[in-house]
Design a protein around this motif. Structure first.
Motif, PDB file in Angstrom:
ATOM      1  N   LEU A 163       0.833  -1.203   0.000  1.00  0.00           N
ATOM      2  CA  LEU A 163       0.000   0.000   0.000  1.00  0.00           C
ATOM      3  C   LEU A 163       0.868   1.254   0.000  1.00  0.00           C
ATOM      4  O   LEU A 163       0.579   2.225  -0.717  1.00  0.00           O
ATOM      5  CB  LEU A 163      -0.918  -0.004   1.218  1.00  0.00           C
ATOM      6  CG  LEU A 163      -1.949   1.130   1.289  1.00  0.00           C
ATOM      7  CD1 LEU A 163      -2.869   1.096   0.077  1.00  0.00           C
ATOM      8  CD2 LEU A 163      -2.756   1.044   2.572  1.00  0.00           C
ATOM      9  N   LEU A 164       1.944   1.257   0.767  1.00  0.00           N
ATOM     10  CA  LEU A 164       2.862   2.390   0.754  1.00  0.00           C
ATOM     11  C   LEU A 164       3.547   2.534  -0.607  1.00  0.00           C
ATOM     12  O   LEU A 164       3.764   3.653  -1.091  1.00  0.00           O
ATOM     13  CB  LEU A 164       3.918   2.221   1.855  1.00  0.00           C
ATOM     14  CG  LEU A 164       3.429   2.432   3.288  1.00  0.00           C
ATOM     15  CD1 LEU A 164       4.511   2.028   4.275  1.00  0.00           C
ATOM     16  CD2 LEU A 164       3.006   3.876   3.522  1.00  0.00           C
ATOM     17  N   THR A 165       3.869   1.396  -1.229  1.00  0.00           N
ATOM     18  CA  THR A 165       4.489   1.441  -2.557  1.00  0.00           C
ATOM     19  C   THR A 165       3.528   2.009  -3.598  1.00  0.00           C
ATOM     20  O   THR A 165       3.915   2.829  -4.440  1.00  0.00           O
ATOM     21  CB  THR A 165       4.936   0.028  -2.976  1.00  0.00           C
ATOM     22  OG1 THR A 165       5.799  -0.514  -1.974  1.00  0.00           O
ATOM     23  CG2 THR A 165       5.677   0.070  -4.300  1.00  0.00           C
ATOM     24  N   ILE A 166       2.261   1.584  -3.539  1.00  0.00           N
ATOM     25  CA  ILE A 166       1.253   2.091  -4.477  1.00  0.00           C
ATOM     26  C   ILE A 166       1.055   3.593  -4.278  1.00  0.00           C
ATOM     27  O   ILE A 166       0.991   4.369  -5.242  1.00  0.00           O
ATOM     28  CB  ILE A 166      -0.073   1.335  -4.284  1.00  0.00           C
ATOM     29  CG1 ILE A 166       0.074  -0.120  -4.734  1.00  0.00           C
ATOM     30  CG2 ILE A 166      -1.195   2.002  -5.074  1.00  0.00           C
ATOM     31  CD1 ILE A 166      -1.097  -0.997  -4.354  1.00  0.00           C
ATOM     32  N   THR A 167       0.972   4.022  -3.020  1.00  0.00           N
ATOM     33  CA  THR A 167       0.792   5.444  -2.731  1.00  0.00           C
ATOM     34  C   THR A 167       1.976   6.259  -3.215  1.00  0.00           C
ATOM     35  O   THR A 167       1.820   7.358  -3.771  1.00  0.00           O
ATOM     36  CB  THR A 167       0.598   5.644  -1.220  1.00  0.00           C
ATOM     37  OG1 THR A 167      -0.477   4.823  -0.769  1.00  0.00           O
ATOM     38  CG2 THR A 167       0.298   7.092  -0.903  1.00  0.00           C
ATOM     39  N   GLN A 168       3.188   5.732  -3.007  1.00  0.00           N
ATOM     40  CA  GLN A 168       4.380   6.428  -3.482  1.00  0.00           C
ATOM     41  C   GLN A 168       4.384   6.549  -4.992  1.00  0.00           C
ATOM     42  O   GLN A 168       4.776   7.580  -5.550  1.00  0.00           O
ATOM     43  CB  GLN A 168       5.627   5.684  -3.015  1.00  0.00           C
ATOM     44  CG  GLN A 168       6.938   6.379  -3.369  1.00  0.00           C
ATOM     45  CD  GLN A 168       8.147   5.601  -2.896  1.00  0.00           C
ATOM     46  OE1 GLN A 168       8.024   4.475  -2.412  1.00  0.00           O
ATOM     47  NE2 GLN A 168       9.316   6.195  -3.019  1.00  0.00           N
ATOM     48  N   LYS A 169       3.920   5.508  -5.679  1.00  0.00           N
ATOM     49  CA  LYS A 169       3.843   5.548  -7.135  1.00  0.00           C
ATOM     50  C   LYS A 169       2.835   6.594  -7.601  1.00  0.00           C
ATOM     51  O   LYS A 169       3.113   7.393  -8.517  1.00  0.00           O
ATOM     52  CB  LYS A 169       3.446   4.166  -7.660  1.00  0.00           C
ATOM     53  CG  LYS A 169       3.159   4.100  -9.146  1.00  0.00           C
ATOM     54  CD  LYS A 169       4.403   4.281  -9.982  1.00  0.00           C
ATOM     55  CE  LYS A 169       4.097   4.088 -11.455  1.00  0.00           C
ATOM     56  NZ  LYS A 169       5.276   4.333 -12.311  1.00  0.00           N
ATOM     57  N   ILE A 170       1.659   6.619  -6.987  1.00  0.00           N
ATOM     58  CA  ILE A 170       0.620   7.573  -7.381  1.00  0.00           C
ATOM     59  C   ILE A 170       1.037   9.003  -7.065  1.00  0.00           C
ATOM     60  O   ILE A 170       0.731   9.939  -7.807  1.00  0.00           O
ATOM     61  CB  ILE A 170      -0.702   7.217  -6.679  1.00  0.00           C
ATOM     62  CG1 ILE A 170      -1.221   5.864  -7.191  1.00  0.00           C
ATOM     63  CG2 ILE A 170      -1.758   8.296  -6.894  1.00  0.00           C
ATOM     64  CD1 ILE A 170      -2.453   5.375  -6.474  1.00  0.00           C
TER      65      ILE A 170
END
Length: 326
Positions: free
Chosen positions: A220-227
């Protein structure tokens, strides 16, 4: 990469699957075994289905990573979508494991005490950040682009919710992981002195819960960082602004007709133009724009012709009715 995947699928995976299916069809014992397994799967509970999906998605994610290390790489967005699917499967597993929907339904009145202020704060922040985004990306006043204001506020609301939840879950997962590991150690220590034949079997769901919490928080942190990365959100926000507010054609400002470009009219004979760009999506420029105005005589002639046509149209039905009455 796509050629390698196609060759492996065509000459490797498909022949293996077809051979195995032919083997199953020719074996009554294997057909009966698969029928029995199918009946068992139909009787699974929600936790068993969610566990299977979580294991399959996690395996697919790691297989894709191993293939990338071996030199067989997919497009970057393919890994991103696979990350989202794996993260979602972990969330579904945890919801079924801890019965989170039932807990929320039972204590919803208490939960609303915390959700309502958060919703008000996020709605305010989404309006602030949408105006800041318009000013940063276009160099224009947000008040001149009301459609973009509305659309970006709608986009920012779930994005800020995602950012807040990911940070909360990321920090909360650390003590949660410690608690789960402590429970595992205490359970193992309490069962250490039990006779060998009375020791309980290792609880697979408990270990999967620890893995799901870790993977869900990290992904979830990785997805948020990507977005939240500028290369991801900037082209998409620029396209959203152009779609919401730049609807007039370039001929409105007596410019050459250009496919994809748009005009947003403003006061004081000014306008903004959105120009398509391969890297940024759109570029925005402020221009002077005085729409073409017709002469007073041309407008008068148009109005006279319109009135004449209206009069002719109104007299035609009356003539027809007189002919019918006669």
């Amino acid at each position: 990469m796509s050629t390698s995947i196609s060759l492996i699928t065509l000459f490797g995976i498909i022949p293996i699957l077809l051979g195995y299916l032919a083997n199953v069809r020719s074996s009554p014992r294997k057909r009966a075994l698969y029928r029995l397994q199918t009946k068992r799967i139909k009787k699974w509970s929600a936790i068993e289905y969610s566990t299977t999906v979580f294991i399959a998605c996690t395996a697919a994610f790691y297989i894709a990573g191993l293939m990338a290390l071996a030199g067989i790489k997919f497009e970057q967005m393919t890994y991103f979508y696979l990350l989202i699917v794996t993260c979602t499967s972990a969330l579904i597993f945890l919801c079924c494991r801890w019965k989170i929907p039932e807990f929320l339904a039972k204590h919803w009145e208490k939960v609303k005490i915390f959700v309502a202020p958060a919703a008000i704060a996020i709605a305010t922040l989404s309006k602030i950040y949408s105006d800041a985004g318009i000013a940063e990306l276009t160099g224009l006043s947000p008040q001149n682009l009301p459609g973009a204001q509305l659309l970006l506020t709608l986009i920012m609301t779930p994005a800020i919710w995602l950012l807040g939840l990911s940070l909360f879950i990321g920090y909360a997962s650390i003590p949660l992981m410690v608690i789960l590991l402590a429970i595992t150690l205490i359970r193992d220590f309490s069962n250490k002195n039990e006779p060998q034949n009375k020791k309980p079997a290792p609880n697979l769901l408990h270990f999967m819960t620890i893995a799901a919490v870790a993977l869900f928080a990290i992904m979830l942190l990785t997805i948020t960082q990507k977005i939240a990365g500028k290369n991801f959100y900037e082209p998409r926000l620029r396209k959203s602004i152009a779609f919401a507010s730049f609807q007039l054609p370039t001929t409105y400002c007596e410019l050459p007709e250009t496919k994809g470009a748009g005009i947003a009219a403003m006061d004081d004979d000014r306008a903004a133009i959105a120009i398509p760009d391969k890297e940024l999506g759109y570029r925005f420029e402020l221009i002077s724009c005085k729409p073409k105005q017709q002469e007073k005589e041309q407008i008068s002639s148009t109005l006279r012709d319109f009135a004449k046509n209206q009069k002719h149209a109104s007299s035609a039905p009356s003539a027809t009715s007189e002919a019918l009455s006669n």
